[in-house]
Structure formats: structure tokens, C-alpha cells
Write an enzyme that holds these catalytic residues in place. Structure first.
Site, PDB file in Angstrom:
ATOM      1  CB  SER A  18      -0.922   0.017   1.225  1.00 26.41           C
ATOM      2  OG  SER A  18      -0.177   0.321   2.393  1.00 26.41           O
TER       3      SER A  18
ATOM      4  CE  LYS B  66       0.299   1.743   8.785  1.00 29.24           C
ATOM      5  NZ  LYS B  66      -0.263   2.396   7.589  1.00 29.24           N
TER       6      LYS B  66
ATOM      7  CB  SER C 272      -1.258   6.300   7.134  1.00 24.07           C
ATOM      8  OG  SER C 272      -0.713   5.383   8.063  1.00 24.07           O
TER       9      SER C 272
ATOM     10  CB  SER D 206       0.143   3.606   4.589  1.00 27.79           C
ATOM     11  OG  SER D 206       1.039   2.559   4.905  1.00 27.79           O
TER      12      SER D 206
END
Length: 260
Positions: free
Chosen positions: A39, A101, A208, A41
């Protein structure tokens, strides 16, 4: 060739395969785990299609260090806590999915976002203008999702633009963050990170799913130390196509690129 020789050859081949699988399993369990970015994010630090190895030695080992979370122990052994700014792969506390993250809050920290600007322990985290991040408005990755853009309604093949800033965390770590538009997550309450847990955010702040939203509301919430799998240190290669096997779509500027 005798049947005994053929049989011996088959047995040796099976042994070789078994040994190779065992070695690969030990390597994956103790040292590094492959991870493919699905993704956007973490743009522009990580792009969809980046392929990297996660360093499991960085934070020690928990049950999630083994494939399918099969390590036969609870808690964490040989563990060292991550530092502010580390990019980490972790197991979502409720869904069981692997996320990647950046660590924004350590145990005891107070984290808040106001008007899109981060504060840690009451101190504003400075951001400096770094121009724009430009990508092509086109389907990306296996899912074929279109990127989100600050410029309204670009046509297919046109430039998709996001504002870009360099954020400097209290420990001096500098990294890129992107801004697309004003969202509800640009203004949050103060989050106090519990003992033994961590607060994570994506660098592509407006795109996100992270600790700014509680787990029960579809977010990540606070992440226990036990759920950390490892630190992402370096991109091995990157594919701009629908599959990492499409070598003709590999991005030439991302081989062995350090993650900052």
C-alpha cells in the site's frame, strides 16, 4: 543404472530439499523476513512494490518471529525497544495482518496531531518544506488502486502531486512526510502511550491506517512490544508493476536503498 542407485539418488534429492527448507526456515525465523509493500501509506519513504528484508534481530524475538506466529513462548526474549523514527513491521493486535509504519511514540510519550503537525510530549515536531512528491496517476500494485492526489482530478497518466515536508523528531531523526488534504486525523486528542506499547504512524499521513484510530474503530491503536516483528533497514529492489516478478518494471534507483 541399478534400481538401488536410482533409489539412493531420490533419497539424496529429498534430503537436499528438506535441508534447504530447514535452513530457510531457521534463517526466516531468526534473522530476516521478506516483506513486500502492498500500500501507499509509507510514501515516499516506501513505494508500492518495494521488496525488503525485515531485521528480526533488532528487537529480539516473540511468538510472532516464527512463521504463522508459531514460536512456542509468550513475551519477548533478547529484546531491545525500538527507537523513535524506526520503520517497523508488526502484527496487528486484532486482525493478525502485518503492517509497516514508523515509530512515533514510545512508552509514556504523549502524542498529538494539530492542524496536521505532530507534537510529542507537548513539543511541536518541526516540519520544513521540501517541495512536492510527484507520481503518475495510474493503477498501482496488484490491487490496481489509484493514488490520492492534492491536485484535483488528474487524468490517467497525468502527474499526481502531494506536498512534501521533512519532519525532525526529538531524537534528531529526519524523515519525509506527505500531505494531501485536510482530514479528521489532522486534529487528534492527546494519546498517552501505555507502558510496553508503541504508537505508529504512516509517512503518507492522509492515507494511513495507524495508531491515530483505535483498533475497535478500524485502526491500529497502541501496539504491544510483543507484536513487533522487526526493523526495516534497506530496500532490496522495487517493482512498479503488478508483480515483483515483472523484472522489466523494476525501479533502477531503489536497489539496496537505505530506509530513513
Amino acid at each position: 543404472m541399478s534400481s538401488n542407485s536410482i533409489g539412493s539418488g531420490i533419497i539424496e534429492t529429498i534430503k537436499t530439499i528438506v535441508y534447504a527448507l530447514l535452513i530457510a526456515g531457521v534463517f526466516r525465523t531468526l534473522f530476516f523476513q521478506p516483506f513486500w509493500i502492498p500500500s501507499g501509506s509509507m510514501k515516499d519513504t516506501l513505494l508500492i512494490g518495494d521488496f525488503l528484508f525485515v531485521n528480526k534481530m533488532a528487537y529480539g524475538y516473540s511468538q510472532y518471529s516464527c512463521p504463522f506466529a508459531m514460536c512456542p513462548f509468550s513475551g519477548r526474549i533478547m529484546g531491545e525497544e525500538p527507537e523513535l523514527g524506526d520503520v517497523v513491521v508488526f502484527r496487528h493486535p486484532t486482525t493478525g495482518s502485518d503492517f509497516i509504519k514508523r515509530v512515533i511514540g514510545l512508552p509514556g510519550d504523549k502524542v498529538q496531531v494539530q492542524d496536521g503537525v505532530l507534537s510529542i510530549n507537548g513539543e511541536v515536531v518541526p516540519q520544513t518544506d521540501d517541495g512536492v512528491f510527484v507520481e503518475t496517476f495510474e493503477p498501482q500494485g496488484p490491487a490496481g488502486n489509484l493514488p490520492q492526489c492534492a491536485n484535483p482530478s488528474p487524468g490517467l497518466g497525468a502527474d499526481c502531486i502531494k506536498e512534501k515536508f521533512i519532519e525532525t523528531l526529538p531524537n534528531g531523526v529526519e524523515h519525509s512526510v506527505l500531505n494531501i488534504t485536510n482530514t479528521r486525523l489532522d486534529n487528534t486528542p492527546v494519546f498517552t502511550v501505555p507502558e510496553g506499547q508503541f504508537f505508529f504512524m504512516g509517512d503518507n499521513r492522509d492515507n494511513s491506517t495507524d495508531s491515530r484510530v483505535a483498533q475497535g474503530a478500524g485502526g491500529v491503536g497502541f501496539v504491544p512490544f510483543e507484536n513487533l516483528i522487526g526493523r526495516a533497514d534497506r530496500i532490496m529492489f522495487s517493482s512498479a508493476g503488478r508483480s515483483m516478478l515483472f523484472f522489466w518494471t523494476w525501479r533502477g534507483d531503489r536497489f539496496f536503498k537505505a530506509i530513513e
